[in-house]
Write a protein that holds these residues in place. Structure first.
Motif, PDB file in Angstrom:
ATOM      1  N   GLU A 122      -7.284  -1.565   2.161  1.00 44.90           N
ATOM      2  CA  GLU A 122      -7.331  -2.588   3.193  1.00 44.90           C
ATOM      3  C   GLU A 122      -5.953  -2.814   3.815  1.00 44.90           C
ATOM      4  O   GLU A 122      -5.833  -3.154   4.990  1.00 44.90           O
ATOM      5  CB  GLU A 122      -7.927  -3.863   2.604  1.00 44.90           C
ATOM      6  CG  GLU A 122      -9.388  -3.648   2.195  1.00 44.90           C
ATOM      7  CD  GLU A 122     -10.054  -4.868   1.583  1.00 44.90           C
ATOM      8  OE1 GLU A 122      -9.401  -5.926   1.486  1.00 44.90           O
ATOM      9  OE2 GLU A 122     -11.243  -4.757   1.201  1.00 44.90           O
ATOM     10  N   GLN A 123      -4.913  -2.589   3.029  1.00 45.64           N
ATOM     11  CA  GLN A 123      -3.548  -2.729   3.542  1.00 45.64           C
ATOM     12  C   GLN A 123      -3.224  -1.631   4.557  1.00 45.64           C
ATOM     13  O   GLN A 123      -2.591  -1.880   5.586  1.00 45.64           O
ATOM     14  CB  GLN A 123      -2.565  -2.662   2.381  1.00 45.64           C
ATOM     15  CG  GLN A 123      -1.086  -2.689   2.769  1.00 45.64           C
ATOM     16  CD  GLN A 123      -0.194  -2.570   1.532  1.00 45.64           C
ATOM     17  OE1 GLN A 123      -0.333  -3.323   0.580  1.00 45.64           O
ATOM     18  NE2 GLN A 123       0.715  -1.603   1.556  1.00 45.64           N
ATOM     19  N   THR A 124      -3.659  -0.406   4.248  1.00 50.67           N
ATOM     20  CA  THR A 124      -3.381   0.728   5.145  1.00 50.67           C
ATOM     21  C   THR A 124      -4.421   0.861   6.242  1.00 50.67           C
ATOM     22  O   THR A 124      -4.187   1.560   7.230  1.00 50.67           O
ATOM     23  CB  THR A 124      -3.349   2.045   4.350  1.00 50.67           C
ATOM     24  OG1 THR A 124      -4.627   2.230   3.697  1.00 50.67           O
ATOM     25  CG2 THR A 124      -2.241   2.031   3.311  1.00 50.67           C
ATOM     26  N   GLY A 125      -5.577   0.209   6.067  1.00 52.26           N
ATOM     27  CA  GLY A 125      -6.662   0.363   7.026  1.00 52.26           C
ATOM     28  C   GLY A 125      -7.219   1.771   7.033  1.00 52.26           C
ATOM     29  O   GLY A 125      -7.687   2.276   8.055  1.00 52.26           O
ATOM     30  N   SER A 126      -7.174   2.404   5.843  1.00 58.98           N
ATOM     31  CA  SER A 126      -7.553   3.814   5.780  1.00 58.98           C
ATOM     32  C   SER A 126      -8.090   4.170   4.402  1.00 58.98           C
ATOM     33  O   SER A 126      -7.775   3.515   3.409  1.00 58.98           O
ATOM     34  CB  SER A 126      -6.325   4.680   6.087  1.00 58.98           C
ATOM     35  OG  SER A 126      -6.601   6.055   5.899  1.00 58.98           O
ATOM     36  N   THR A 127      -8.893   5.224   4.363  1.00 57.65           N
ATOM     37  CA  THR A 127      -9.334   5.798   3.090  1.00 57.65           C
ATOM     38  C   THR A 127      -8.686   7.164   2.877  1.00 57.65           C
ATOM     39  O   THR A 127      -9.079   7.900   1.981  1.00 57.65           O
ATOM     40  CB  THR A 127     -10.865   5.946   3.048  1.00 57.65           C
ATOM     41  OG1 THR A 127     -11.290   6.751   4.162  1.00 57.65           O
ATOM     42  CG2 THR A 127     -11.556   4.591   3.109  1.00 57.65           C
ATOM     43  N   ALA A 179      -3.660  10.477   1.029  1.00 56.98           N
ATOM     44  CA  ALA A 179      -2.200  10.471   1.081  1.00 56.98           C
ATOM     45  C   ALA A 179      -1.667   9.086   1.421  1.00 56.98           C
ATOM     46  O   ALA A 179      -0.661   8.618   0.846  1.00 56.98           O
ATOM     47  CB  ALA A 179      -1.706  11.495   2.101  1.00 56.98           C
ATOM     48  N   LYS A 180      -2.317   8.398   2.350  1.00 53.29           N
ATOM     49  CA  LYS A 180      -1.885   7.054   2.732  1.00 53.29           C
ATOM     50  C   LYS A 180      -2.076   6.067   1.581  1.00 53.29           C
ATOM     51  O   LYS A 180      -1.243   5.182   1.367  1.00 53.29           O
ATOM     52  CB  LYS A 180      -2.649   6.585   3.969  1.00 53.29           C
ATOM     53  CG  LYS A 180      -2.274   7.339   5.233  1.00 53.29           C
ATOM     54  CD  LYS A 180      -3.065   6.828   6.437  1.00 53.29           C
ATOM     55  CE  LYS A 180      -2.672   7.590   7.700  1.00 53.29           C
ATOM     56  NZ  LYS A 180      -3.442   7.130   8.886  1.00 53.29           N
ATOM     57  N   LEU A 181      -3.156   6.220   0.842  1.00 52.30           N
ATOM     58  CA  LEU A 181      -3.420   5.326  -0.294  1.00 52.30           C
ATOM     59  C   LEU A 181      -2.387   5.532  -1.395  1.00 52.30           C
ATOM     60  O   LEU A 181      -1.878   4.570  -1.968  1.00 52.30           O
ATOM     61  CB  LEU A 181      -4.829   5.568  -0.836  1.00 52.30           C
ATOM     62  CG  LEU A 181      -5.986   5.188   0.084  1.00 52.30           C
ATOM     63  CD1 LEU A 181      -7.319   5.505  -0.580  1.00 52.30           C
ATOM     64  CD2 LEU A 181      -5.933   3.720   0.457  1.00 52.30           C
ATOM     65  N   VAL A 182      -2.065   6.783  -1.693  1.00 56.37           N
ATOM     66  CA  VAL A 182      -1.064   7.076  -2.725  1.00 56.37           C
ATOM     67  C   VAL A 182       0.289   6.493  -2.325  1.00 56.37           C
ATOM     68  O   VAL A 182       0.982   5.857  -3.133  1.00 56.37           O
ATOM     69  CB  VAL A 182      -0.963   8.596  -2.963  1.00 56.37           C
ATOM     70  CG1 VAL A 182       0.250   8.926  -3.838  1.00 56.37           C
ATOM     71  CG2 VAL A 182      -2.237   9.121  -3.628  1.00 56.37           C
ATOM     72  N   ALA A 183       0.667   6.684  -1.062  1.00 52.81           N
ATOM     73  CA  ALA A 183       1.944   6.146  -0.581  1.00 52.81           C
ATOM     74  C   ALA A 183       1.966   4.630  -0.683  1.00 52.81           C
ATOM     75  O   ALA A 183       2.978   4.028  -1.083  1.00 52.81           O
ATOM     76  CB  ALA A 183       2.186   6.593   0.864  1.00 52.81           C
ATOM     77  N   ALA A 184       0.851   3.984  -0.350  1.00 51.18           N
ATOM     78  CA  ALA A 184       0.776   2.522  -0.408  1.00 51.18           C
ATOM     79  C   ALA A 184       0.898   2.007  -1.838  1.00 51.18           C
ATOM     80  O   ALA A 184       1.534   0.971  -2.091  1.00 51.18           O
ATOM     81  CB  ALA A 184      -0.537   2.046   0.209  1.00 51.18           C
ATOM     82  N   LEU A 185       0.305   2.722  -2.774  1.00 54.02           N
ATOM     83  CA  LEU A 185       0.365   2.294  -4.172  1.00 54.02           C
ATOM     84  C   LEU A 185       1.798   2.320  -4.705  1.00 54.02           C
ATOM     85  O   LEU A 185       2.167   1.511  -5.553  1.00 54.02           O
ATOM     86  CB  LEU A 185      -0.533   3.180  -5.034  1.00 54.02           C
ATOM     87  CG  LEU A 185      -2.040   2.981  -4.855  1.00 54.02           C
ATOM     88  CD1 LEU A 185      -2.826   4.039  -5.626  1.00 54.02           C
ATOM     89  CD2 LEU A 185      -2.466   1.583  -5.294  1.00 54.02           C
ATOM     90  N   HIS A 186       2.610   3.232  -4.208  1.00 51.17           N
ATOM     91  CA  HIS A 186       3.998   3.321  -4.672  1.00 51.17           C
ATOM     92  C   HIS A 186       4.848   2.151  -4.197  1.00 51.17           C
ATOM     93  O   HIS A 186       5.927   1.910  -4.750  1.00 51.17           O
ATOM     94  CB  HIS A 186       4.619   4.651  -4.235  1.00 51.17           C
ATOM     95  CG  HIS A 186       4.260   5.795  -5.131  1.00 51.17           C
ATOM     96  ND1 HIS A 186       4.836   5.990  -6.375  1.00 51.17           N
ATOM     97  CD2 HIS A 186       3.352   6.793  -4.977  1.00 51.17           C
ATOM     98  CE1 HIS A 186       4.305   7.068  -6.939  1.00 51.17           C
ATOM     99  NE2 HIS A 186       3.405   7.571  -6.120  1.00 51.17           N
ATOM    100  N   THR A 187       4.382   1.417  -3.210  1.00 50.87           N
ATOM    101  CA  THR A 187       5.143   0.276  -2.704  1.00 50.87           C
ATOM    102  C   THR A 187       4.419  -1.052  -2.888  1.00 50.87           C
ATOM    103  O   THR A 187       4.970  -2.103  -2.553  1.00 50.87           O
ATOM    104  CB  THR A 187       5.449   0.452  -1.201  1.00 50.87           C
ATOM    105  OG1 THR A 187       4.220   0.532  -0.460  1.00 50.87           O
ATOM    106  CG2 THR A 187       6.255   1.722  -0.959  1.00 50.87           C
ATOM    107  N   ILE A 188       3.223  -1.016  -3.413  1.00 53.65           N
ATOM    108  CA  ILE A 188       2.407  -2.230  -3.497  1.00 53.65           C
ATOM    109  C   ILE A 188       3.018  -3.243  -4.457  1.00 53.65           C
ATOM    110  O   ILE A 188       3.661  -2.891  -5.449  1.00 53.65           O
ATOM    111  CB  ILE A 188       0.959  -1.879  -3.915  1.00 53.65           C
ATOM    112  CG1 ILE A 188      -0.019  -2.951  -3.428  1.00 53.65           C
ATOM    113  CG2 ILE A 188       0.840  -1.676  -5.440  1.00 53.65           C
ATOM    114  CD1 ILE A 188      -1.466  -2.480  -3.396  1.00 53.65           C
TER     115      ILE A 188
END
Length: 390
Positions: free
Chosen positions: A325-330, A333-342
């Protein structure tokens, strides 16, 4: 009669229209799959079911908010697969989840399964958040897709070793491990913790994860006059070990880490479990920021108490959802990147990961069996000020 018929037809038309609108809305929703890999059959099935229940509650809570991703309505569905606590099966079901196009995975429960499964998820670029795998090797492989939601064994071993020497004042320490990656890893780190705090391990004995009769190894230990026995293994074996120690009149503290603290241990060990001490990653449920609310929600839904790791499975699933929901995407690669900064507040505490994918600033709890119940002795590490209700 005509008026009644017309009114009835009008009412049916309204109902039919509402049904069509509902069906259209349901068709507009995108189904987003989140995987969960855990032992759903076999000796550890109760823990696997607990993890599944915790993960499902996270999806239920998310779906109640009518979530969207990129402005489009979505509904989350949990795909639970049975790894049977077997490394080869874990690889097989990991590929099944990849083939079903899950956006991320909660799993596996034990390190022996998480490590081989992580290679499958890494190859597919899919995020894997382990809710309970504490072996450090899981995040030491260099896979940017591997995360864990609780502390690892290097830290717990150090804490337990220091506790054995400094608090319990043990001088004749014996170690038993079950030769699994989990048990052996715990034993290794415990020994390092003992030695770094000026203590000495006088013997290191071995069993396997199928051992039920500990008479031979305990007879050897009794002759060495141990005052503390550390066991690297899980609750189902720790309980008969505790019973046999009492039967052989071995007056030593039985100490363990990660895998003892459960209702199952108390049931299997009975009165002989009194005085057993264990360190468990994470805070006790009632000291988790959202623990009391989660416990009430879990009991209301499943009519049973939390077995062990359900809050961590909840946080793992909720964190995957937050990233989407933060990235607005499934996009993986975007999810993995988001998890590293969450950085978010979860049921169990603050969820943020270091470069390896380990939970930052994890908490650990020392428990002791008193009057047939696990009692909290101390909470180590973590941000102990995190007590806000979810």
């Amino acid at each position: 009669m005509k008026k009644i018929s017309i009114s009835l037809l009008a009412a049916l038309a309204v109902v039919s229209s509402a049904g069509l609108v509902g069906a259209a809305h349901a068709q507009d929703e995108q189904v987003v799959l989140i995987g969960l890999a855990a032992p759903l059959t076999g000796p550890s099935a109760r823990i696997g079911k607990d993890l599944q229940n915790g993960g499902q509650l996270a999806l239920d809570d998310a779906n109640k908010t009518h979530p969207t991703i990129g402005g489009k309505p979505v509904v989350y569905r949990l795909v639970a697969v049975d790894d049977q606590s077997d490394p080869r099966t874990a690889v097989t079901v990991a590929q099944q989840l990849v083939d079903q196009h899950v956006i991320g995975v909660v799993g596996d429960w034990n390190t022996g399964c998480s490590v081989p499964a992580s290679r499958v998820y890494y190859s597919a670029g899919i995020a894997q958040i382990a809710p309970a795998s504490t072996g450090h090797q899981y995040t030491e492989q260099g896979y940017n897709t591997a995360f864990r939601i609780m502390g690892h064994d290097d830290a717990s071993g150090a804490y337990t070793g220091a506790y054995a020497v400094k608090t319990l004042k043990a001088q004749h320490i014996v170690v038993i491990d079950d030769r699994t990656s989990f048990g052996a890893g715990l034993a290794t780190q415990f020994i390092k913790g003992v030695q770094s705090n000026g203590g000495t391990v006088i013997d290191h004995e071995y069993v396997d994860d199928k051992t039920t009769d500990f008479s031979g190894v305990l007879t050897t230990i009794k002759a060495k006059h141990a005052d503390l026995v550390f066991f690297g293994g899980i609750d189902a074996q720790a309980a008969p070990l505790a019973r046999r120690m009492r039967q052989l009149q071995i007056n030593a503290t039985l100490l363990g880490a990660g895998g003892f603290v459960s209702q199952t241990f108390l049931k299997l060990a009975g009165p002989e479990g009194e005085g057993v001490t264990a360190l468990e990653p994470g805070r006790p449920v009632d000291l988790m920021p959202g623990g009391k609310a989660f416990d009430a929600q879990y009991r209301a839904r499943y009519h049973a108490p939390i077995e062990l790791h359900a809050p961590f499975a909840y946080d793992a699933a909720a964190t995957l959802i937050a990233a989407a929901e933060q990235t607005g995407s499934t996009d993986h690669a975007k999810l993995v990147a988001a998890l590293h900064t969450i950085n978010r507040q979860g049921v169990t505490g603050t969820i943020a990961f270091d470069q390896e994918g380990n939970l930052k600033d994890p908490a650990y709890t020392i428990y002791e069996v008193k009057d047939g119940k696990w009692a909290v002795v101390d909470v180590l590490g973590g941000n102990t000020s995190q007590t806000a209700a979810r």
